[in-house]
Enzyme design. Structure first.
Site, PDB file in Angstrom:
ATOM      1  N   ASP A   1       0.786  -1.249   0.000  1.00 18.89           N
ATOM      2  CA  ASP A   1       0.000   0.000   0.000  1.00 18.89           C
ATOM      3  C   ASP A   1       0.817   1.298   0.000  1.00 18.89           C
ATOM      4  O   ASP A   1       0.440   2.267   0.684  1.00 18.89           O
ATOM      5  CB  ASP A   1      -0.972   0.018   1.188  1.00 18.89           C
ATOM      6  CG  ASP A   1      -1.952  -1.145   1.170  1.00 18.89           C
ATOM      7  OD1 ASP A   1      -1.925  -1.933   0.216  1.00 18.89           O
ATOM      8  OD2 ASP A   1      -2.739  -1.265   2.123  1.00 18.89           O
ATOM      9  N   LYS A  35      -6.652  -4.755  -3.153  1.00 23.66           N
ATOM     10  CA  LYS A  35      -7.276  -5.468  -2.030  1.00 23.66           C
ATOM     11  C   LYS A  35      -8.307  -4.565  -1.341  1.00 23.66           C
ATOM     12  O   LYS A  35      -8.026  -3.407  -1.043  1.00 23.66           O
ATOM     13  CB  LYS A  35      -6.200  -5.933  -1.045  1.00 23.66           C
ATOM     14  CG  LYS A  35      -5.393  -4.817  -0.407  1.00 23.66           C
ATOM     15  CD  LYS A  35      -4.296  -5.422   0.456  1.00 23.66           C
ATOM     16  CE  LYS A  35      -3.531  -4.428   1.269  1.00 23.66           C
ATOM     17  NZ  LYS A  35      -4.266  -3.527   2.140  1.00 23.66           N
ATOM     18  N   CYS A  88      -2.269  -2.516   7.707  1.00 28.01           N
ATOM     19  CA  CYS A  88      -2.236  -3.462   6.581  1.00 28.01           C
ATOM     20  C   CYS A  88      -1.009  -4.369   6.589  1.00 28.01           C
ATOM     21  O   CYS A  88      -1.070  -5.512   6.141  1.00 28.01           O
ATOM     22  CB  CYS A  88      -2.370  -2.704   5.280  1.00 28.01           C
ATOM     23  SG  CYS A  88      -4.019  -1.976   5.122  1.00 28.01           S
TER      24      CYS A  88
END
Ligand code: C5J
Length: 223
Positions: free
Chosen positions: A26, A131, A164
């Site tokens: 990310d 995701k 995450c």
């Protein structure tokens, strides 16, 4: 040939590069740049910008070594059909997921903010996993991709450490992967949360995985 990372914590970490992938979590404009989702939540995004050169060096090292480099993006389908109301309505951000902001619709696939920052752009050959959740295995093809390549160990980098990154490491751990988190290639908006997460990962004999600095990985990884 195995790489022996003697300096990893809580004890040495050995991996076979032929069965190892790098997963960069990310590193998106929405989390790292001013005007993105991270900032709308009230966070100081400059904290995350500090790791960009180290993540770039880590990606470059893994490319040189010929190991699979995978990038993830937390984002949702344009119709938001994969966005639970419980996620959309959480907290009091100035912009919610799906709203139009300075970098397009917040955390929506195809919008500028959802893109990986240009300094860490994937190559055409590298896999990018979109995701909808915190963990990179949830509702994605990551598990199938890794199984197809015979990957058993993961080197992990990215943001944010306790959200995450940690969720993905725990998911990976439950699926039987050995995970090494690069300490100076991950960051949080909250320094105490990063420190606590690194400790949690290493506790109880690497209950989630191992950690090491990038320089330690680089020094150990000679041909
Ligand atoms: C967050 C992430 N912090 N990539 N996402 O919501 O850690």
């Amino acid at each position: 040939m195995m790489v022996d990372l003697e300096t990893a914590l809580p004890y040495p970490f050995a991996f076979d590069p032929a069965k190892t992938a790098l997963v960069v979590i990310d590193m998106q404009r929405d989390f790292i740049e001013a005007g993105g989702f991270g900032e709308t939540l009230g966070n100081n995004v400059s904290r995350l910008q500090v790791i960009v050169p180290t993540v770039a060096d880590l990606i470059a090292l893994c490319r040189t070594k010929g190991i699979d480099v995978i990038h993830t993006r937390e984002c949702h389908l344009p119709d938001l059909s994969d966005l639970p109301a419980a996620k959309r309505d959480r907290g009091v951000p100035s912009l919610r997921i799906g709203d139009a902001g300075p970098m397009g619709r917040v955390l929506v696939a195809g919008e500028e903010g959802a893109n990986i920052i240009p300094q860490l752009a994937p190559t055409a050959q590298e896999r990018v996993i979109d995701k909808p959740g915190k963990g990179a295995f949830y509702a994605t093809r990551l598990g199938d991709h890794l199984a197809g390549k015979g990957i058993t160990s993961l080197i992990i980098a990215g943001v944010t450490t306790e959200v995450c990154v940690q969720t993905t490491m725990r998911e990976a751990n439950d699926r039987g992967f050995e995970c090494l988190l690069i300490e100076d290639a991950t960051e949080s908006y909250f320094p105490a949360f990063k420190a606590a997460t690194l400790e949690m990962i290493r506790a109880q004999g690497a209950i989630v995985g191992w950690t090491a600095l990038f320089s330690q990985l680089k020094d150990a990884w000679h041909d």
